[in-house]
Design a protein around this motif. Structure first.
Motif, mmCIF file in Angstrom:
data_model
loop_
_atom_site.group_PDB
_atom_site.id
_atom_site.type_symbol
_atom_site.label_atom_id
_atom_site.label_comp_id
_atom_site.label_asym_id
_atom_site.label_seq_id
_atom_site.Cartn_x
_atom_site.Cartn_y
_atom_site.Cartn_z
ATOM 1 N N VAL A 1 73.110 59.625 15.953
ATOM 2 C CA VAL A 1 73.827 60.139 17.123
ATOM 3 C C VAL A 1 73.121 59.738 18.411
ATOM 4 N N ALA A 2 71.789 59.744 18.377
ATOM 5 C CA ALA A 2 71.009 59.488 19.596
ATOM 6 C C ALA A 2 70.464 58.077 19.689
ATOM 7 N N ALA A 3 70.453 57.328 18.584
ATOM 8 C CA ALA A 3 69.856 55.995 18.560
ATOM 9 C C ALA A 3 70.638 55.008 19.432
ATOM 10 N N GLY A 4 70.012 53.865 19.707
ATOM 11 C CA GLY A 4 70.670 52.824 20.486
ATOM 12 C C GLY A 4 70.104 52.647 21.871
ATOM 13 N N GLY A 5 69.087 53.450 22.194
ATOM 14 C CA GLY A 5 68.508 53.358 23.527
ATOM 15 C C GLY A 5 67.874 52.018 23.813
ATOM 16 N N VAL A 6 67.211 51.423 22.816
ATOM 17 C CA VAL A 6 66.577 50.115 23.012
ATOM 18 C C VAL A 6 67.612 49.070 23.370
ATOM 19 N N ALA A 7 68.722 49.050 22.647
ATOM 20 C CA ALA A 7 69.779 48.064 22.915
ATOM 21 C C ALA A 7 70.361 48.246 24.318
ATOM 22 N N THR A 8 70.537 49.504 24.734
ATOM 23 C CA THR A 8 71.075 49.784 26.066
ATOM 24 C C THR A 8 70.110 49.307 27.149
ATOM 25 N N LEU A 9 68.827 49.537 26.948
ATOM 26 C CA LEU A 9 67.819 49.095 27.912
ATOM 27 C C LEU A 9 67.787 47.576 28.011
ATOM 28 N N GLU A 10 67.816 46.912 26.867
ATOM 29 C CA GLU A 10 67.771 45.439 26.860
ATOM 30 C C GLU A 10 69.017 44.853 27.502
ATOM 31 N N ALA A 11 70.173 45.494 27.275
ATOM 32 C CA ALA A 11 71.423 45.009 27.886
ATOM 33 C C ALA A 11 71.372 45.125 29.403
ATOM 34 N N ALA A 12 70.555 46.051 29.898
ATOM 35 C CA ALA A 12 70.409 46.230 31.344
ATOM 36 C C ALA A 12 69.332 45.329 31.934
ATOM 37 N N GLY A 13 68.744 44.463 31.093
ATOM 38 C CA GLY A 13 67.736 43.523 31.574
ATOM 39 C C GLY A 13 66.321 44.059 31.572
ATOM 40 N N ILE A 14 66.109 45.189 30.926
ATOM 41 C CA ILE A 14 64.764 45.773 30.861
ATOM 42 C C ILE A 14 64.025 45.233 29.636
ATOM 43 N N GLU A 15 62.787 44.810 29.845
ATOM 44 C CA GLU A 15 61.964 44.330 28.746
ATOM 45 C C GLU A 15 61.552 45.505 27.862
ATOM 46 N N VAL A 16 61.713 45.362 26.551
ATOM 47 C CA VAL A 16 61.391 46.444 25.622
ATOM 48 C C VAL A 16 60.473 45.935 24.524
ATOM 49 N N GLU A 17 59.420 46.690 24.239
ATOM 50 C CA GLU A 17 58.551 46.429 23.096
ATOM 51 C C GLU A 17 58.585 47.671 22.208
ATOM 52 N N ALA A 18 58.956 47.516 20.948
ATOM 53 C CA ALA A 18 59.082 48.659 20.040
ATOM 54 C C ALA A 18 58.138 48.505 18.856
ATOM 55 N N GLY A 19 57.608 49.646 18.366
ATOM 56 C CA GLY A 19 56.785 49.642 17.157
ATOM 57 C C GLY A 19 55.312 49.890 17.389
ATOM 58 N N LEU A 20 54.871 50.025 18.651
ATOM 59 C CA LEU A 20 53.463 50.257 18.934
ATOM 60 C C LEU A 20 53.063 51.658 18.460
ATOM 61 N N ARG A 21 52.116 51.733 17.521
ATOM 62 C CA ARG A 21 51.614 52.985 16.943
ATOM 63 C C ARG A 21 52.760 53.819 16.373
ATOM 64 N N ALA A 22 53.687 53.130 15.725
ATOM 65 C CA ALA A 22 54.865 53.804 15.168
ATOM 66 C C ALA A 22 54.500 54.808 14.080
ATOM 67 N N ALA A 23 53.518 54.491 13.248
ATOM 68 C CA ALA A 23 53.135 55.392 12.159
ATOM 69 C C ALA A 23 52.633 56.731 12.703
#
Length: 335
Positions: free
Chosen positions: A101-123
């Motif tokens: 329901v809440a997911a998809g924020g990364v895709a929305t940010l990238e579509a707006a031209g914002i650089e995104v890095e995901a997975g840092l210290r994910a565990a």
């Protein structure tokens, strides 16, 4: 990210129903210009709190957040959109949001031209919200089975008495664990025999302000004067004997993600046979009874080769002398 994780783990933040999230905003020189954390359902999300803290300094900043910014409108607006509107240049995310329901924020940010890095210290971020993540990924709450037993595996004497198998330090520790869950679960027989309150209490035996949902499962009617039906905490009677049905109902209809199973040996055996115990916490007392009620009921095991194996994660001595108990925390083999 370490600072964001620290903010998310702020002690007074509720463990449920929302995830614990922290956010830090950095300028181009790596200096903190704003930070915030989510303080519970209905309050601003971590990103919004950090943006408010930063003010105009958020424009062009890097947002470091422990969970993917939400992409939907609930009690508050979508955090992904808030970051875009604030002019954030870059976003670093630890854990992806498992909630569809809440997911998809990364895709929305990238579509707006914002650089995104995901997975840092994910565990580490997953561990911070372990049961919440588990519930979204498995479709049922995480189950911790807790019991107290004598050295020879008895939870009660032959006459049914069981107070106190566990020591006072162990009972205080149990309340600490209860406080981290959102659901207490027992069977109708435990209510009829022991009449437990199932509340979370402090060292003076006073109930805390926030209490988990008290749930009884089973088809038998409950005595009208049962302690579990008082107004000290919310309660629910699930008229089923099926552990999976109970868990799915709690997840689907009541948004529960961590069940603390404190029922008797029959209910514990039913959950174990169904493969629905994810963690075992036992308090072992240095006493012997020789006979009495077993800590767990029939598991259908007739030979040692079929024994249920547990992986020991932690062993801690609580108290000393006659008040000593050993807390063992274990994970079932199949989890």
């Amino acid at each position: 990210m370490q600072r964001a994780l620290h903010l998310a783990a702020t002690p007074d933040v509720p463990h449920h129903p929302n995830p614990r999230v922290g956010c830090v905003l950095l300028d181009d020189d790596g200096r903190t210009v704003g930070e915030g954390h989510h303080r519970g359902a209905g309050t601003p999300h971590a990103e919004v709190a950090a943006l408010a803290d930063a003010g105009e300094a958020a424009r062009g900043a890097t947002a470091v957040v422990t969970l993917e910014p939400c992409n939907h409108t609930g009690r508050t607006g979508p955090c992904a959109q808030a970051l875009i509107e604030a002019g954030v240049r870059r976003v670093v995310v630890a854990q992806r949001d498992p909630n569809p329901v809440a997911a998809g924020g990364v895709a929305t940010l990238e579509a707006a031209g914002i650089e995104v890095e995901a997975g840092l210290r994910a565990a580490e971020a997953r561990a911070l919200n372990a049961s919440w993540t588990f519930a979204h990924e498995r479709g049922r709450p995480y189950v911790t089975w807790k019991f107290a037993a004598t050295l020879d595996g008895r939870s009660a004497a032959a006459d049914g008495t069981s107070r106190w198998v566990s020591s006072r330090p162990a009972r205080l520790d149990t309340h600490r664990l209860r406080a981290a869950c959102d659901t207490m679960l027992v069977g109708t027989n435990t209510v009829a025999v022991d009449d437990p309150r199932l509340t979370v209490r402090d060292e003076q035996d006073q109930p805390l302000a926030t209490q988990p949902l008290r749930v009884v499962m089973g088809e038998r009617d409950l005595p009208a004067d049962s302690a579990i039906l008082d107004d000290a905490a919310p309660s629910l009677h699930l008229r089923t004997r099926d552990p999976l049905v109970a868990l799915q109902t709690l997840r689907r209809d009541h948004d529960r993600h961590h069940v603390f199973l404190e029922g008797g040996p029959t209910l514990a055996a039913a959950f174990l046979r169904a493969g629905l115990v994810d963690e075992v916490v036992t308090y072992v007392a240095p006493m012997l009874l020789g006979t009495g009620r077993n800590a767990v009921g029939d598991l259908g095991i007739t030979t040692i080769a079929d024994a249920r194996h547990l992986y020991l994660r932690d062993a801690t001595v609580l108290g000393s002398g006659a008040e000593a108990n050993v807390r063992l925390t274990m994970t079932p083999e199949e989890t």
